[in-house]
Design a protein around this motif. Structure first.
Motif, PDB file in Angstrom:
ATOM      1  N   ILE A  78      -1.253  13.140  -4.741  1.00  0.00           N
ATOM      2  CA  ILE A  78      -2.384  13.962  -5.173  1.00  0.00           C
ATOM      3  C   ILE A  78      -3.520  13.696  -4.191  1.00  0.00           C
ATOM      4  O   ILE A  78      -4.073  12.598  -4.138  1.00  0.00           O
ATOM      5  CB  ILE A  78      -2.807  13.611  -6.611  1.00  0.00           C
ATOM      6  CG1 ILE A  78      -1.659  13.896  -7.578  1.00  0.00           C
ATOM      7  CG2 ILE A  78      -4.055  14.388  -7.007  1.00  0.00           C
ATOM      8  CD1 ILE A  78      -1.926  13.435  -9.001  1.00  0.00           C
ATOM      9  N   GLY A  79      -3.821  14.679  -3.362  1.00  0.00           N
ATOM     10  CA  GLY A  79      -4.823  14.485  -2.324  1.00  0.00           C
ATOM     11  C   GLY A  79      -5.660  15.732  -2.115  1.00  0.00           C
ATOM     12  O   GLY A  79      -5.982  16.444  -3.071  1.00  0.00           O
ATOM     13  N   ASN A  82      -6.025  18.511   4.131  1.00  0.00           N
ATOM     14  CA  ASN A  82      -6.509  17.757   5.284  1.00  0.00           C
ATOM     15  C   ASN A  82      -7.148  18.628   6.351  1.00  0.00           C
ATOM     16  O   ASN A  82      -8.008  18.164   7.115  1.00  0.00           O
ATOM     17  CB  ASN A  82      -5.359  16.951   5.912  1.00  0.00           C
ATOM     18  CG  ASN A  82      -4.854  15.845   5.002  1.00  0.00           C
ATOM     19  OD1 ASN A  82      -5.613  15.288   4.214  1.00  0.00           O
ATOM     20  ND2 ASN A  82      -3.585  15.536   5.095  1.00  0.00           N
ATOM     21  N   TYR A  83      -6.735  19.891   6.420  1.00  0.00           N
ATOM     22  CA  TYR A  83      -7.249  20.759   7.479  1.00  0.00           C
ATOM     23  C   TYR A  83      -8.549  21.462   7.069  1.00  0.00           C
ATOM     24  O   TYR A  83      -9.130  22.200   7.863  1.00  0.00           O
ATOM     25  CB  TYR A  83      -6.180  21.778   7.887  1.00  0.00           C
ATOM     26  CG  TYR A  83      -4.987  21.101   8.521  1.00  0.00           C
ATOM     27  CD1 TYR A  83      -5.004  20.731   9.862  1.00  0.00           C
ATOM     28  CD2 TYR A  83      -3.849  20.783   7.777  1.00  0.00           C
ATOM     29  CE1 TYR A  83      -3.927  20.086  10.452  1.00  0.00           C
ATOM     30  CE2 TYR A  83      -2.768  20.140   8.356  1.00  0.00           C
ATOM     31  CZ  TYR A  83      -2.812  19.795   9.693  1.00  0.00           C
ATOM     32  OH  TYR A  83      -1.741  19.137  10.266  1.00  0.00           O
ATOM     33  N   ASP A  84      -8.995  21.216   5.861  1.00  0.00           N
ATOM     34  CA  ASP A  84     -10.307  21.703   5.416  1.00  0.00           C
ATOM     35  C   ASP A  84     -11.317  20.603   5.703  1.00  0.00           C
ATOM     36  O   ASP A  84     -11.374  19.582   5.018  1.00  0.00           O
ATOM     37  CB  ASP A  84     -10.259  22.025   3.918  1.00  0.00           C
ATOM     38  CG  ASP A  84     -11.613  22.494   3.376  1.00  0.00           C
ATOM     39  OD1 ASP A  84     -12.606  22.492   4.145  1.00  0.00           O
ATOM     40  OD2 ASP A  84     -11.683  22.830   2.182  1.00  0.00           O
ATOM     41  N   ARG A  85     -12.130  20.799   6.733  1.00  0.00           N
ATOM     42  CA  ARG A  85     -13.104  19.779   7.130  1.00  0.00           C
ATOM     43  C   ARG A  85     -14.524  20.267   6.864  1.00  0.00           C
ATOM     44  O   ARG A  85     -15.456  19.948   7.614  1.00  0.00           O
ATOM     45  CB  ARG A  85     -12.899  19.427   8.606  1.00  0.00           C
ATOM     46  CG  ARG A  85     -11.462  18.968   8.898  1.00  0.00           C
ATOM     47  CD  ARG A  85     -11.258  18.559  10.342  1.00  0.00           C
ATOM     48  NE  ARG A  85      -9.841  18.291  10.587  1.00  0.00           N
ATOM     49  CZ  ARG A  85      -9.000  19.152  11.142  1.00  0.00           C
ATOM     50  NH1 ARG A  85      -9.449  20.348  11.535  1.00  0.00           N
ATOM     51  NH2 ARG A  85      -7.735  18.846  11.321  1.00  0.00           N
ATOM     52  N   ARG A  90     -13.581  19.005  -1.723  1.00  0.00           N
ATOM     53  CA  ARG A  90     -12.388  19.848  -1.771  1.00  0.00           C
ATOM     54  C   ARG A  90     -11.621  19.622  -3.076  1.00  0.00           C
ATOM     55  O   ARG A  90     -11.655  18.538  -3.637  1.00  0.00           O
ATOM     56  CB  ARG A  90     -11.479  19.519  -0.579  1.00  0.00           C
ATOM     57  CG  ARG A  90     -12.164  19.686   0.765  1.00  0.00           C
ATOM     58  CD  ARG A  90     -11.411  18.980   1.887  1.00  0.00           C
ATOM     59  NE  ARG A  90     -11.369  17.530   1.676  1.00  0.00           N
ATOM     60  CZ  ARG A  90     -10.861  16.672   2.548  1.00  0.00           C
ATOM     61  NH1 ARG A  90     -10.363  17.116   3.692  1.00  0.00           N
ATOM     62  NH2 ARG A  90     -10.847  15.384   2.286  1.00  0.00           N
ATOM     63  N   ALA A  91     -10.952  20.663  -3.515  1.00  0.00           N
ATOM     64  CA  ALA A  91     -10.131  20.551  -4.726  1.00  0.00           C
ATOM     65  C   ALA A  91      -8.946  19.619  -4.455  1.00  0.00           C
ATOM     66  O   ALA A  91      -8.456  19.521  -3.326  1.00  0.00           O
ATOM     67  CB  ALA A  91      -9.637  21.922  -5.144  1.00  0.00           C
ATOM     68  N   ARG A  92      -8.498  18.956  -5.483  1.00  0.00           N
ATOM     69  CA  ARG A  92      -7.300  18.129  -5.349  1.00  0.00           C
ATOM     70  C   ARG A  92      -6.061  19.023  -5.333  1.00  0.00           C
ATOM     71  O   ARG A  92      -6.031  20.084  -5.946  1.00  0.00           O
ATOM     72  CB  ARG A  92      -7.200  17.131  -6.502  1.00  0.00           C
ATOM     73  CG  ARG A  92      -8.251  16.017  -6.433  1.00  0.00           C
ATOM     74  CD  ARG A  92      -7.894  14.878  -7.371  1.00  0.00           C
ATOM     75  NE  ARG A  92      -8.822  13.767  -7.260  1.00  0.00           N
ATOM     76  CZ  ARG A  92      -8.736  12.805  -6.352  1.00  0.00           C
ATOM     77  NH1 ARG A  92      -7.767  12.836  -5.461  1.00  0.00           N
ATOM     78  NH2 ARG A  92      -9.614  11.825  -6.316  1.00  0.00           N
ATOM     79  N   ALA A 213     -19.549  14.428   1.833  1.00  0.00           N
ATOM     80  CA  ALA A 213     -18.536  15.051   0.967  1.00  0.00           C
ATOM     81  C   ALA A 213     -17.267  14.214   0.922  1.00  0.00           C
ATOM     82  O   ALA A 213     -16.651  14.038  -0.134  1.00  0.00           O
ATOM     83  CB  ALA A 213     -18.226  16.461   1.452  1.00  0.00           C
ATOM     84  N   ARG A 214     -16.841  13.672   2.083  1.00  0.00           N
ATOM     85  CA  ARG A 214     -15.637  12.832   2.113  1.00  0.00           C
ATOM     86  C   ARG A 214     -15.870  11.520   1.366  1.00  0.00           C
ATOM     87  O   ARG A 214     -14.985  11.006   0.690  1.00  0.00           O
ATOM     88  CB  ARG A 214     -15.242  12.539   3.560  1.00  0.00           C
ATOM     89  CG  ARG A 214     -14.960  13.729   4.448  1.00  0.00           C
ATOM     90  CD  ARG A 214     -13.733  14.530   4.003  1.00  0.00           C
ATOM     91  NE  ARG A 214     -14.060  15.508   2.986  1.00  0.00           N
ATOM     92  CZ  ARG A 214     -14.565  16.706   3.227  1.00  0.00           C
ATOM     93  NH1 ARG A 214     -14.833  17.073   4.465  1.00  0.00           N
ATOM     94  NH2 ARG A 214     -14.806  17.555   2.229  1.00  0.00           N
TER      95      ARG A 214
END
Length: 352
Positions: A78-79, A82-85, A90-92, A213-214
């Motif tokens: 559940i992550g 990764n390509y949305d920077r 970001r949604a899980r 955000a990260r």
């Protein structure tokens, strides 16, 4: 002739003891049937039972299933994408690693270790996507991801080959490479670099702060502020991104080593004493004693032969089969079980 029937407490689902298998008493008085004296006939139910006794973290799931290809285990994570920077949280999302096939006669310990590897490799897939390179045109690439077109890369090999060049200022070169790299959008700081007497660069790095955000998402927190030490040969500073990727994957692997548990036991943790593991292993292998029983010795060796023979693959079709044969034929007196079809192919060659 009577067969030694063991109490059920010696076996887990999917396991039975070999006929006449001896019981081993450990130095603490506990009795067991060692795994090498067991026969295995696992089902989806017994594999699922094992998978249910594995724990890692709240974002990692393990699955057991069966399809037209047979039984398998699989890890799910559940992550995030990764390509949305972007600068927003970001949604899980739930993503899956590859399916790891399990044969019915796979030993129980090997099934547990396969689950361990499934988690390691699923995490590695994610980690490889998180190390990014800013290219000359300003665009970002996950250069170490598993999604590159390998046949295309093979056709373009000439343009990909590195021609090492002399570096006038190694520290400037290292900082320039690091400026183009990010891990999970974290900058990577050069702390210190030293050329050692053995012509190796010793390079200390530290991962910086991620964007807000990260940081709020909190994923891969085990990398926060991580200090890394790399070794690079003199004259090969261009290998820095590769060495960095290796170190980041190794950190993920160590995280799994310490947190993967089966029945609450962290088998791969470095807090386990290797001497104690060795002593316990040796206690379960009193072969001189056990092979003195001729009845069991015949059963044991026959069973081992059957298992080894069942592992032998098919030689292969077409050029693959011919290549495998050439490699095998290059060795005289080769022991072990030859691939299925190897002797038939050799016979056809002789009669052709």
């Amino acid at each position: 002739m009577s067969i030694h029937v063991l109490p059920a407490r010696f076996h887990s689902p999917g396991e039975t003891s070999m006929p006449h298998a001896p019981v081993v008493e450990l130095d603490n008085g506990e009795q067991c049937i060692p795994q090498h004296y067991l026969r295995y006939r696992h089902t989806l139910a017994s594999i699922s039972l094992l998978a249910g006794q594995v724990d890692f973290d709240a974002q990692t799931l393990v699955f057991a299933g069966e399809d037209h290809g047979g039984m398998y285990v699989q890890a799910g994570l559940i992550g995030r994408e990764n390509y949305d920077r972007s600068n927003a949280q970001r949604a899980r999302k739930l993503v899956y690693g590859r399916k790891w096939r399990i044969d019915a006669d796979t030993p129980t310990s090997e099934i547990i270790q396969t689950l361990f590897l499934a988690i390691k490799k699923a995490r590695e897939h994610e980690v490889r996507e998180l190390l990014t390179l800013c290219a000359a045109d300003g665009k970002t690439s996950a250069v170490f991801s598993h999604h590159h077109d390998l046949p295309l890369l093979a056709r373009q090999r000439e343009r990909l080959h590195v021609q090492p060049a002399a570096v006038s200022d190694p520290l400037v070169e290292l900082r320039g490479q690091l400026a183009a790299l990010r891990f999970a959008q974290r900058p990577i700081e050069l702390v210190q670099a030293e050329l050692r007497a053995n012509s190796q660069w010793l390079i200390d790095l530290r991962l910086g702060e991620p964007p807000l955000a990260r940081k709020q998402e909190g994923d891969f927190a085990e990398y926060d502020g991580l200090a890394l030490t790399l070794l690079l040969p003199e004259g090969r500073l261009h290998e820095l991104p590769y060495a960095l990727m290796d170190a980041l994957v190794a950190h993920s692997d160590r995280h799994v080593d310490e947190h993967f548990r089966f029945q609450g036991f962290a088998r791969f943790s470095r807090n386990n004493a290797v001497q104690a593991i060795a002593a316990l292993s040796l206690q379960t292998r009193p072969y001189a004693r056990d092979m003195a029983d001729a009845r069991f010795e015949r059963v044991f060796r026959a069973r081992n032969y059957e298992v080894d023979a069942s592992r032998a693959p098919v030689l292969g079709e077409g050029e693959l089969g011919r290549k495998n044969r050439r490699l095998i034929d290059a060795h005289t007196g080769l022991l072990g079980h030859m691939p299925r079809g190897y002797h038939a192919e050799a016979l056809r060659d002789k009669t052709a």
